[in-house]
Design an enzyme around this catalytic site. Structure first.
Site, PDB file in Angstrom:
ATOM      1  N   GLY A   1      -5.911   6.852   8.477  1.00  0.00           N
ATOM      2  CA  GLY A   1      -6.852   5.965   7.800  1.00  0.00           C
ATOM      3  C   GLY A   1      -7.247   6.456   6.415  1.00  0.00           C
ATOM      4  O   GLY A   1      -7.664   5.659   5.574  1.00  0.00           O
TER       5      GLY A   1
ATOM      6  N   ALA B   1      -8.898   7.944  10.685  1.00  0.00           N
ATOM      7  CA  ALA B   1      -9.931   7.326  11.521  1.00  0.00           C
ATOM      8  C   ALA B   1     -10.439   8.424  12.457  1.00  0.00           C
ATOM      9  O   ALA B   1      -9.731   9.400  12.726  1.00  0.00           O
ATOM     10  CB  ALA B   1      -9.315   6.184  12.311  1.00  0.00           C
TER      11      ALA B   1
ATOM     12  N   GLU C   1      -0.093   8.825  12.809  1.00  0.00           N
ATOM     13  CA  GLU C   1      -0.579   8.108  13.996  1.00  0.00           C
ATOM     14  C   GLU C   1       0.365   8.161  15.189  1.00  0.00           C
ATOM     15  O   GLU C   1      -0.084   8.270  16.333  1.00  0.00           O
ATOM     16  CB  GLU C   1      -0.883   6.645  13.641  1.00  0.00           C
ATOM     17  CG  GLU C   1      -2.173   6.438  12.872  1.00  0.00           C
ATOM     18  CD  GLU C   1      -2.007   6.513  11.358  1.00  0.00           C
ATOM     19  OE1 GLU C   1      -0.981   7.045  10.876  1.00  0.00           O
ATOM     20  OE2 GLU C   1      -2.914   6.039  10.649  1.00  0.00           O
TER      21      GLU C   1
ATOM     22  N   GLU D   1      -4.501   5.372   4.239  1.00  0.00           N
ATOM     23  CA  GLU D   1      -4.614   3.905   4.193  1.00  0.00           C
ATOM     24  C   GLU D   1      -5.733   3.484   3.237  1.00  0.00           C
ATOM     25  O   GLU D   1      -5.618   2.497   2.523  1.00  0.00           O
ATOM     26  CB  GLU D   1      -4.841   3.363   5.612  1.00  0.00           C
ATOM     27  CG  GLU D   1      -3.589   3.535   6.468  1.00  0.00           C
ATOM     28  CD  GLU D   1      -3.812   3.202   7.931  1.00  0.00           C
ATOM     29  OE1 GLU D   1      -4.627   3.884   8.585  1.00  0.00           O
ATOM     30  OE2 GLU D   1      -3.179   2.262   8.438  1.00  0.00           O
TER      31      GLU D   1
HETATM   32  N1  CAA Z   1     -10.944  12.447  13.576  1.00  0.00           N
HETATM   33  C1  CAA Z   1     -11.942  13.169  14.081  1.00  0.00           C
HETATM   34  N2  CAA Z   1     -12.155  14.468  13.756  1.00  0.00           N
HETATM   35  C2  CAA Z   1     -11.296  15.031  12.883  1.00  0.00           C
HETATM   36  C3  CAA Z   1     -10.220  14.328  12.321  1.00  0.00           C
HETATM   37  C4  CAA Z   1     -10.060  12.969  12.691  1.00  0.00           C
HETATM   38  N3  CAA Z   1      -9.102  12.195  12.172  1.00  0.00           N
HETATM   39  N4  CAA Z   1      -9.536  15.168  11.516  1.00  0.00           N
HETATM   40  C5  CAA Z   1     -10.171  16.351  11.569  1.00  0.00           C
HETATM   41  N5  CAA Z   1     -11.234  16.267  12.403  1.00  0.00           N
HETATM   42  C6  CAA Z   1     -12.177  17.337  12.747  1.00  0.00           C
HETATM   43  C7  CAA Z   1     -11.572  18.320  13.742  1.00  0.00           C
HETATM   44  O1  CAA Z   1     -11.663  17.826  15.054  1.00  0.00           O
HETATM   45  C8  CAA Z   1     -12.454  19.521  13.504  1.00  0.00           C
HETATM   46  O2  CAA Z   1     -13.698  19.301  14.120  1.00  0.00           O
HETATM   47  P1  CAA Z   1     -14.327  20.413  15.148  1.00  0.00           P
HETATM   48  O3  CAA Z   1     -14.500  21.622  14.279  1.00  0.00           O
HETATM   49  O4  CAA Z   1     -15.600  19.781  15.580  1.00  0.00           O
HETATM   50  O5  CAA Z   1     -13.321  20.602  16.210  1.00  0.00           O
HETATM   51  C9  CAA Z   1     -12.719  19.469  12.002  1.00  0.00           C
HETATM   52  O6  CAA Z   1     -12.452  18.122  11.606  1.00  0.00           O
HETATM   53  C10 CAA Z   1     -11.787  20.386  11.209  1.00  0.00           C
HETATM   54  O7  CAA Z   1     -10.465  20.062  11.552  1.00  0.00           O
HETATM   55  P2  CAA Z   1      -9.378  21.150  12.039  1.00  0.00           P
HETATM   56  O8  CAA Z   1     -10.070  22.290  12.702  1.00  0.00           O
HETATM   57  O9  CAA Z   1      -8.323  20.430  12.815  1.00  0.00           O
HETATM   58  O10 CAA Z   1      -8.829  21.638  10.640  1.00  0.00           O
HETATM   59  P3  CAA Z   1      -7.378  22.236  10.330  1.00  0.00           P
HETATM   60  O11 CAA Z   1      -7.424  22.768   8.949  1.00  0.00           O
HETATM   61  O12 CAA Z   1      -6.940  23.147  11.427  1.00  0.00           O
HETATM   62  O13 CAA Z   1      -6.384  20.964  10.359  1.00  0.00           O
HETATM   63  C11 CAA Z   1      -5.734  18.704   9.862  1.00  0.00           C
HETATM   64  C12 CAA Z   1      -6.521  19.947   9.402  1.00  0.00           C
HETATM   65  C13 CAA Z   1      -4.231  19.005   9.828  1.00  0.00           C
HETATM   66  C14 CAA Z   1      -6.042  17.595   8.876  1.00  0.00           C
HETATM   67  C15 CAA Z   1      -6.156  18.316  11.295  1.00  0.00           C
HETATM   68  O14 CAA Z   1      -7.584  18.248  11.345  1.00  0.00           O
HETATM   69  C16 CAA Z   1      -5.619  17.021  11.781  1.00  0.00           C
HETATM   70  O15 CAA Z   1      -4.453  16.911  12.136  1.00  0.00           O
HETATM   71  N6  CAA Z   1      -6.466  15.946  11.808  1.00  0.00           N
HETATM   72  C17 CAA Z   1      -6.106  14.665  12.338  1.00  0.00           C
HETATM   73  C18 CAA Z   1      -5.223  13.895  11.379  1.00  0.00           C
HETATM   74  C19 CAA Z   1      -4.795  12.583  11.995  1.00  0.00           C
HETATM   75  O16 CAA Z   1      -4.102  12.542  13.002  1.00  0.00           O
HETATM   76  N7  CAA Z   1      -5.200  11.446  11.380  1.00  0.00           N
HETATM   77  C20 CAA Z   1      -4.895  10.152  11.860  1.00  0.00           C
HETATM   78  C21 CAA Z   1      -6.031   9.609  12.667  1.00  0.00           C
HETATM   79  S1  CAA Z   1      -5.624   8.135  13.547  1.00  0.00           S
HETATM   80  C22 CAA Z   1      -5.840   6.874  12.422  1.00  0.00           C
HETATM   81  O17 CAA Z   1      -6.168   7.099  11.272  1.00  0.00           O
HETATM   82  C23 CAA Z   1      -5.617   5.519  13.009  1.00  0.00           C
HETATM   83  C24 CAA Z   1      -5.623   4.393  12.070  1.00  0.00           C
HETATM   84  O18 CAA Z   1      -4.740   4.221  11.249  1.00  0.00           O
HETATM   85  C25 CAA Z   1      -6.663   3.371  12.186  1.00  0.00           C
END
Ligand code: CAA
Length: 260
Positions: free
Chosen positions: A112, A66, A135, A115
Site C-alpha cells: 500500500g 497496509a 502482497e 501504491e
Molecule cells: N503492517 C503492520 N505493521 C508493520 C508493517 C505493515 N505493513 N510493516 C512493518 N510493520 C511493523 C512491524 O510489525 C514492526 O512492529 P513491531 O515492532 O510491533 O513488531 C515494526 O513495523 C518494524 O518492522 P520490522 O521489525 O519488520 O522492521 P525490519 O527493518 O526488520 O523490516 C520491512 C522492514 C522489510 C519493511 C518489514 O517490516 C516488512 O516486510 N513489512 C511488511 C511489508 C509488506 O508486506 N507490505 C505489504 C502489506 S499488504 C498490503 O499493502 C495490501 C494492499 O495492497 C492493500
C-alpha cells in the site's frame, strides 16, 4: 478533525502531509486512511494550498504497506470492502486531486505504500528507498490499485515481475524503470520536492488542474483522453489565469496567477 496518525502543515502554499506512525513503519491502518482523506479534502478546498508533498515520518519508511495486523483476520467480504474503501477514500482521491501531489519516498515504499506513491502525480525517492509490492508473499494481491498503476507506470512485463516475485528494487533501479522521477540523497529529498513545488507554483493553478484531468483521462475506462483534452483546453479560455498568462506574455512581464 484531530490527527493522531498524520502530521499536516501548510507552509508557503505547500501542504505537507506526513504519515506519522514510524514505529509501525507508517503502515496504513483504517484510522490513518480516514485522516489522510480528511487532510486531502481540506487541501482540495483551500485555494492557499497549491502543491502537496506527501511523505513518511522517520528515516526508515515512506509507508511499509497496509496494516497487516489490522486485516489478518478479515473475511472475503471484509477484504473486498477494505480494498474498495481504500480506493475511494485515499488512492483515487490522491490521483484526482486538482493540485499536484509529490511523493517524497524517504525509505520503504511497500505494498500500500508503493501504491500510495504511485497514486501521486510525481515521485522523488531518496537513495536508500526500497520499493516493492510484496502482497503475494502474504497470500493476497495488491489491493490499493497496484496491479493497475504499476502496469501503467512500468509496463506489463516489469509489473508481472515485481508483483509475482514480491521482490524489492532500489531507488536507482526504480528510476530506470520509470517508477520514480528522480533519485536524490536523503538530505536533499525535501528540498528537491520543494524546488519542484515552487517551479509548479509559478504556473496557472487552473491550467494545472485541467492538465491533471486530461492526463488521468488516458487511464479511465470508456473515456477518450483526446476528447477530454479538447474539453479541458477549451475550458482554459474562460479562466482569468488564461487572460493573465497571455496578457503577461504580450506585456513581457511575469504572470501573476490567481487560480480563477
Ligand atoms: N503492517 C503492520 N505493521 C508493520 C508493517 C505493515 N505493513 N510493516 C512493518 N510493520 C511493523 C512491524 O510489525 C514492526 O512492529 P513491531 O515492532 O510491533 O513488531 C515494526 O513495523 C518494524 O518492522 P520490522 O521489525 O519488520 O522492521 P525490519 O527493518 O526488520 O523490516 C520491512 C522492514 C522489510 C519493511 C518489514 O517490516 C516488512 O516486510 N513489512 C511488511 C511489508 C509488506 O508486506 N507490505 C505489504 C502489506 S499488504 C498490503 O499493502 C495490501 C494492499 O495492497 C492493500
Amino acid at each position: 478533525m484531530d490527527y493522531n496518525n498524520i502530521l499536516f502543515e501548510l507552509k508557503e502554499n505547500i501542504a505537507y502531509v506526513t504519515i506519522n506512525r514510524p514505529k509501525q513503519l507508517n503502515a496504513l491502518n483504517k484510522a490513518t486512511i480516514e485522516e489522510l482523506n480528511h487532510a486531502l479534502t481540506v487541501v482540495e478546498d483551500d485555494p492557499n494550498a497549491k502543491v502537496v508533498i506527501l511523505t513518511g515520518s522517520g528515516e526508515k519508511a515512506f509507508v511499509a504497506g497496509a496494516d497487516i495486523k489490522e486485516f489478518a483476520e478479515f473475511s472475503v467480504e471484509e477484504g473486498k470492502l477494505l480494498s474498495a474503501e481504500g480506493h475511494q477514500k485515499l488512492f483515487n482521491l490522491v490521483e484526482n486531486l486538482s493540485k499536484p501531489v509529490i511523493a517524497a519516498v524517504n525509505g520503504f515504499a511497500l505494498g500500500g505504500g508503493l501504491e500510495l506513491a504511485m497514486s501521486a502525480h510525481i515521485r522523488i525517492a531518496s537513495e536508500h528507498a526500497k520499493l516493492g509490492l510484496p502482497e503475494v508473499s502474504l497470500g493476497v494481491i495488491p489491493g490499493y490499485g497496484g496491479t493497475q498503476r504499476l502496469t501503467q507506470l512500468v509496463g506489463k512485463g516489469k509489473a508481472f515481475e515485481m508483483i509475482t516475485t514480491a521482490g524489492m528494487i532500489g531507488a536507482e533501479e526504480a528510476e530506470k524503470w520509470g517508477l520514480v522521477n528522480n533519485v536524490v540523497s536523503a538530505e536533499e529529498l525535501l528540498a528537491t520536492c520543494e524546488k519542484m513545488a515552487n517551479k509548479i507554483m509559478k504556473n496557472s493553478p487552473k491550467a494545472i488542474s485541467s492538465a491533471i484531468v486530461a492526463i488521468n483521462a488516458q487511464y479511465r475506462e470508456g473515456i477518450d483522453g483526446f476528447v477530454t483534452e479538447i474539453t479541458e483546453f477549451g475550458k482554459c479560455f474562460g479562466t482569468e489565469d488564461f487572460k493573465e498568462g497571455t496578457t503577461a506574455f504580450m506585456e513581457k512581464r511575469k504572470p501573476e496567477f490567481t487560480g480563477k
